[in-house]
Motif scaffolding. Structure first.
Motif, PDB file in Angstrom:
ATOM      1  N   ALA A  93       0.809  -1.138   0.037  1.00 46.80           N
ATOM      2  CA  ALA A  93       0.055  -0.054  -0.004  1.00 46.80           C
ATOM      3  C   ALA A  93       0.828   1.315   0.128  1.00 46.80           C
ATOM      4  O   ALA A  93       0.187   2.160  -0.453  1.00 46.80           O
ATOM      5  CB  ALA A  93      -0.999  -0.058   1.256  1.00 46.80           C
ATOM      6  N   GLN A  94       2.054   1.152   0.647  1.00 48.94           N
ATOM      7  CA  GLN A  94       2.822   2.298   0.530  1.00 48.94           C
ATOM      8  C   GLN A  94       3.858   2.637  -0.663  1.00 48.94           C
ATOM      9  O   GLN A  94       4.764   3.189  -0.852  1.00 48.94           O
ATOM     10  CB  GLN A  94       3.912   2.072   1.781  1.00 48.94           C
ATOM     11  CG  GLN A  94       3.141   2.240   2.957  1.00 48.94           C
ATOM     12  CD  GLN A  94       2.412   3.364   3.278  1.00 48.94           C
ATOM     13  OE1 GLN A  94       2.795   4.591   3.067  1.00 48.94           O
ATOM     14  NE2 GLN A  94       1.164   3.416   3.472  1.00 48.94           N
ATOM     15  N   GLY A  95       3.490   1.487  -1.454  1.00 51.23           N
ATOM     16  CA  GLY A  95       4.364   1.486  -2.901  1.00 51.23           C
ATOM     17  C   GLY A  95       5.622   0.871  -3.192  1.00 51.23           C
ATOM     18  O   GLY A  95       6.226   0.811  -3.822  1.00 51.23           O
ATOM     19  N   ALA A  96       5.840   0.112  -1.675  1.00 47.39           N
ATOM     20  CA  ALA A  96       7.114  -0.938  -1.812  1.00 47.39           C
ATOM     21  C   ALA A  96       6.853  -1.832  -3.084  1.00 47.39           C
ATOM     22  O   ALA A  96       5.699  -2.373  -2.977  1.00 47.39           O
ATOM     23  CB  ALA A  96       7.583  -1.310  -0.439  1.00 47.39           C
ATOM     24  N   PRO A  97       8.402  -2.289  -3.488  1.00 46.05           N
ATOM     25  CA  PRO A  97       8.209  -3.277  -4.712  1.00 46.05           C
ATOM     26  C   PRO A  97       8.001  -4.721  -4.010  1.00 46.05           C
ATOM     27  O   PRO A  97       9.121  -5.356  -4.373  1.00 46.05           O
ATOM     28  CB  PRO A  97       9.490  -2.827  -5.541  1.00 46.05           C
ATOM     29  CG  PRO A  97      10.168  -2.530  -4.419  1.00 46.05           C
ATOM     30  CD  PRO A  97       9.485  -1.672  -3.526  1.00 46.05           C
ATOM     31  N   VAL A  98       7.033  -5.090  -3.601  1.00 45.04           N
ATOM     32  CA  VAL A  98       6.984  -6.368  -2.927  1.00 45.04           C
ATOM     33  C   VAL A  98       5.693  -7.123  -3.745  1.00 45.04           C
ATOM     34  O   VAL A  98       4.978  -6.811  -4.307  1.00 45.04           O
ATOM     35  CB  VAL A  98       6.671  -6.110  -1.375  1.00 45.04           C
ATOM     36  CG1 VAL A  98       7.758  -5.710  -0.597  1.00 45.04           C
ATOM     37  CG2 VAL A  98       5.259  -5.678  -1.104  1.00 45.04           C
ATOM     38  N   ALA A  99       6.078  -8.769  -3.576  1.00 44.75           N
ATOM     39  CA  ALA A  99       4.970  -9.535  -4.310  1.00 44.75           C
ATOM     40  C   ALA A  99       3.579  -9.304  -3.635  1.00 44.75           C
ATOM     41  O   ALA A  99       3.671  -9.432  -2.456  1.00 44.75           O
ATOM     42  CB  ALA A  99       5.248 -10.782  -4.358  1.00 44.75           C
ATOM     43  N   ALA A 100       2.767  -9.520  -4.554  1.00 39.49           N
ATOM     44  CA  ALA A 100       1.353  -9.511  -3.634  1.00 39.49           C
ATOM     45  C   ALA A 100       0.995 -10.708  -3.256  1.00 39.49           C
ATOM     46  O   ALA A 100       1.279 -11.848  -4.116  1.00 39.49           O
ATOM     47  CB  ALA A 100       0.278  -9.035  -4.730  1.00 39.49           C
ATOM     48  N   VAL A 101       0.407 -11.044  -2.037  1.00 39.04           N
ATOM     49  CA  VAL A 101       0.084 -12.274  -1.693  1.00 39.04           C
ATOM     50  C   VAL A 101      -1.550 -12.395  -2.059  1.00 39.04           C
ATOM     51  O   VAL A 101      -2.219 -11.815  -2.042  1.00 39.04           O
ATOM     52  CB  VAL A 101       0.171 -12.480  -0.152  1.00 39.04           C
ATOM     53  CG1 VAL A 101      -0.092 -14.027   0.257  1.00 39.04           C
ATOM     54  CG2 VAL A 101       1.405 -12.018   0.353  1.00 39.04           C
ATOM     55  N   VAL A 102      -1.679 -13.740  -2.572  1.00 39.80           N
ATOM     56  CA  VAL A 102      -3.142 -14.163  -3.158  1.00 39.80           C
ATOM     57  C   VAL A 102      -3.987 -14.682  -1.989  1.00 39.80           C
ATOM     58  O   VAL A 102      -3.553 -15.675  -1.321  1.00 39.80           O
ATOM     59  CB  VAL A 102      -2.941 -15.098  -4.289  1.00 39.80           C
ATOM     60  CG1 VAL A 102      -4.340 -15.349  -4.774  1.00 39.80           C
ATOM     61  CG2 VAL A 102      -2.111 -14.596  -5.320  1.00 39.80           C
ATOM     62  N   SER A 103      -5.216 -14.316  -1.630  1.00 42.39           N
ATOM     63  CA  SER A 103      -6.092 -14.881  -0.823  1.00 42.39           C
ATOM     64  C   SER A 103      -6.766 -15.817  -1.411  1.00 42.39           C
ATOM     65  O   SER A 103      -7.052 -16.068  -2.498  1.00 42.39           O
ATOM     66  CB  SER A 103      -7.200 -13.863  -0.425  1.00 42.39           C
ATOM     67  OG  SER A 103      -6.485 -12.504   0.138  1.00 42.39           O
ATOM     68  N   ASN A 104      -7.248 -16.956  -0.552  1.00 40.31           N
ATOM     69  CA  ASN A 104      -8.048 -17.959  -0.891  1.00 40.31           C
ATOM     70  C   ASN A 104      -9.523 -17.786  -0.996  1.00 40.31           C
ATOM     71  O   ASN A 104     -10.006 -16.690  -0.884  1.00 40.31           O
ATOM     72  CB  ASN A 104      -7.689 -19.247  -0.144  1.00 40.31           C
ATOM     73  CG  ASN A 104      -8.142 -19.116   1.314  1.00 40.31           C
ATOM     74  OD1 ASN A 104      -8.889 -18.183   1.783  1.00 40.31           O
ATOM     75  ND2 ASN A 104      -7.432 -19.701   2.137  1.00 40.31           N
ATOM     76  N   ARG A 105     -10.301 -18.625  -1.198  1.00 35.65           N
ATOM     77  CA  ARG A 105     -11.869 -18.294  -1.470  1.00 35.65           C
ATOM     78  C   ARG A 105     -12.342 -18.066  -0.164  1.00 35.65           C
ATOM     79  O   ARG A 105     -13.616 -17.767  -0.243  1.00 35.65           O
ATOM     80  CB  ARG A 105     -12.644 -19.644  -2.154  1.00 35.65           C
ATOM     81  CG  ARG A 105     -12.032 -20.896  -1.211  1.00 35.65           C
ATOM     82  CD  ARG A 105     -12.825 -22.360  -2.024  1.00 35.65           C
ATOM     83  NE  ARG A 105     -12.614 -23.380  -1.327  1.00 35.65           N
ATOM     84  CZ  ARG A 105     -13.632 -23.991  -0.433  1.00 35.65           C
ATOM     85  NH1 ARG A 105     -14.906 -23.450  -0.550  1.00 35.65           N
ATOM     86  NH2 ARG A 105     -13.493 -25.130   0.045  1.00 35.65           N
ATOM     87  N   HIS A 106     -11.817 -18.080   0.951  1.00 37.60           N
ATOM     88  CA  HIS A 106     -12.178 -17.852   2.079  1.00 37.60           C
ATOM     89  C   HIS A 106     -11.838 -16.337   2.673  1.00 37.60           C
ATOM     90  O   HIS A 106     -11.908 -15.986   3.710  1.00 37.60           O
ATOM     91  CB  HIS A 106     -11.989 -18.769   3.330  1.00 37.60           C
ATOM     92  CG  HIS A 106     -12.388 -20.267   3.047  1.00 37.60           C
ATOM     93  ND1 HIS A 106     -13.672 -20.670   2.997  1.00 37.60           N
ATOM     94  CD2 HIS A 106     -11.888 -21.255   2.887  1.00 37.60           C
ATOM     95  CE1 HIS A 106     -13.935 -21.766   2.631  1.00 37.60           C
ATOM     96  NE2 HIS A 106     -12.455 -22.143   2.376  1.00 37.60           N
ATOM     97  N   GLY A 107     -10.950 -15.777   1.660  1.00 40.73           N
ATOM     98  CA  GLY A 107     -10.347 -14.337   1.754  1.00 40.73           C
ATOM     99  C   GLY A 107      -9.207 -14.250   2.927  1.00 40.73           C
ATOM    100  O   GLY A 107      -8.822 -13.523   3.373  1.00 40.73           O
ATOM    101  N   ARG A 108      -8.509 -15.666   3.107  1.00 49.69           N
ATOM    102  CA  ARG A 108      -7.417 -15.743   3.834  1.00 49.69           C
ATOM    103  C   ARG A 108      -6.163 -16.015   2.968  1.00 49.69           C
ATOM    104  O   ARG A 108      -6.178 -16.563   1.889  1.00 49.69           O
ATOM    105  CB  ARG A 108      -7.469 -17.039   4.829  1.00 49.69           C
ATOM    106  CG  ARG A 108      -8.644 -16.885   5.849  1.00 49.69           C
ATOM    107  CD  ARG A 108      -8.529 -15.909   6.867  1.00 49.69           C
ATOM    108  NE  ARG A 108      -7.587 -16.325   7.801  1.00 49.69           N
ATOM    109  CZ  ARG A 108      -7.340 -16.877   8.701  1.00 49.69           C
ATOM    110  NH1 ARG A 108      -8.377 -17.791   9.321  1.00 49.69           N
ATOM    111  NH2 ARG A 108      -6.231 -17.167   9.702  1.00 49.69           N
ATOM    112  N   THR A 109      -4.940 -15.542   3.436  1.00 50.79           N
ATOM    113  CA  THR A 109      -3.810 -15.513   2.581  1.00 50.79           C
ATOM    114  C   THR A 109      -3.137 -16.655   3.199  1.00 50.79           C
ATOM    115  O   THR A 109      -1.958 -17.136   2.538  1.00 50.79           O
ATOM    116  CB  THR A 109      -3.088 -14.510   2.885  1.00 50.79           C
ATOM    117  OG1 THR A 109      -2.749 -14.209   4.313  1.00 50.79           O
ATOM    118  CG2 THR A 109      -3.653 -12.955   2.339  1.00 50.79           C
TER     119      THR A 109
END
Length: 381
Positions: A93-109
């Protein structure tokens, strides 16, 4: 479907070792993807990471390429892993170049299946120039060292507003909880009493006498300086192999930062000292009888890159110099506990104890360690 492939991993020496954890299988990934229906179906599992504390790999699905990582629940329960993921979300959210974590079908990472905890990441941008590099191996150039220093300072700026408490995970994170204590040897004793495997391993070692001689003189100077450090969530594994790079060979630019698995709430200079310790000293040369001279040019470049973004005062440079001989202590003790208890490898615990915990302290007391510390003491802000 393929059988479980043989897997080797980076060990504590230059030689690869049999992995502590079995490799990912296609069947494992297909089952996992049922919890992520938006990612599509598996097309291939085409690379296995050599990192030692988990099993991970790259997969391609009908929607693209992804990074999958699997931990044993003794190492990472879902709640422990999601502490890391919340940090990543803040940094993103701060614009740092980090990989996004994907949430599962329950909204958990984090996804639990049987004895395992899984996470899936989008593939980060950049070229993996250090994919096969071991920890404690050097930058390819001083330009990379400078770029890594800049990127670390930028990450610290992005993390500055993150106020989550320290991690609750008890194993394999890097922090300064032991060395921040008034009596670090008493803190190690308490840790051994709380962790039966660590206590059993240490009970026939002369660790108290050794650390009294090697650790306490450095700690006496360091302790009052530590009390002045503002808390910050830090990466704690800032090695070139955890960075991706621009594909423009004419410049050295960090495109992405990987692997926050050892992150915790420490302070900025702790992260910077860890970066020096992990990149500038060829520790593995000690295994073959070498003296492991530090790359002072890389140290200077790393500090210059950091200073260009977050200027370092004379007091901060003094603190950094005082901290460097002890920055490995907490993780060395954690590694001993992991090897002795979780994977039950006495031989690996012996290496973590003799070569890492004690060996690094001996090095700092020797000619090459003193050369590095004297050099740092001369650096001007």
């Amino acid at each position: 479907m393929s059988n479980t492939p043989l897997r080797t991993a980076h060990g504590l020496t230059k030689d690869p070792v049999a992995a502590d954890w079995p490799a990912l299988r296609e069947a494992d990934v297909e089952r996992l993807l049922l919890e992520y229906p938006h990612l599509g179906v598996l097309h291939s599992l085409h690379w296995h990471s050599p990192r030692p504390f988990s099993a991970a790999g790259l997969i391609t699905t009908s929607t693209g390429t992804l990074f999958v990582k699997r931990h044993h629940q003794q190492v990472r329960q879902a709640a422990w892993l999601e502490e890391e993921h919340r940090l990543l979300a803040h940094l993103h959210a701060q614009g740092a170049p980090v990989a996004a974590v994907v949430s599962n079908r329950h909204g958990r990472t984090a996804t639990v299946q049987d004895e395992w905890t899984y996470e899936i990441h989008r593939v980060a941008a950049g070229v993996d120039l250090y994919r096969d590099a071991l920890s404690w191996t050097p930058f390819q150039s001083v330009h990379h060292a400078h770029a890594a220093g800049r990127a670390l300072a930028q990450l610290h700026n992005a993390a500055a507003g993150y106020q989550a408490p320290a991690r609750q995970t008890p194993v394999l994170v890097i922090n300064a909880k032991l060395i921040e204590q008034e009596d670090p040897l008493a803190a190690i004793t308490a840790a051994a009493q709380a962790d039966s495997a660590l206590g059993t391993y240490l009970q026939d070692k002369d660790w108290h006498a050794q650390l009294s001689n090697l650790l306490l003189p450095y700690h006496a100077e360091l302790l009052p300086l530590l009390k002045q450090q503002p808390a910050l969530w830090t990466h704690n594994d800032w090695h070139a192999s955890n960075l991706l790079w621009s594909d423009d060979s004419s410049t050295a630019v960090v495109s992405s930062v990987l692997d926050f698995g050892l992150a915790d709430r420490t302070f900025a200079l702790f992260d910077l000292a860890t970066a020096i310790e992990r990149n500038a000293v060829p520790w593995l040369d000690l295994d073959s009888g070498g003296s492991a001279p530090a790359d002072l040019d890389a140290v200077d470049a790393l500090l210059a890159g950091y200073h260009a973004v977050k200027p370092l005062s004379a007091t901060e440079l003094h603190t950094l110099t005082a901290l460097l001989p002890l920055v490995h202590i907490d993780f060395a003790v954690s590694e001993i506990a992991y090897f002795a208890g979780v994977v039950q490898s006495v031989s690996s615990a012996d290496i973590a104890y003799n070569a890492y915990l004690i060996g690094h302290l001996h090095w700092f007391n020797g000619a090459e360690g003193q050369r590095l510390l004297n050099h740092l003491a001369q650096v001007k802000p």
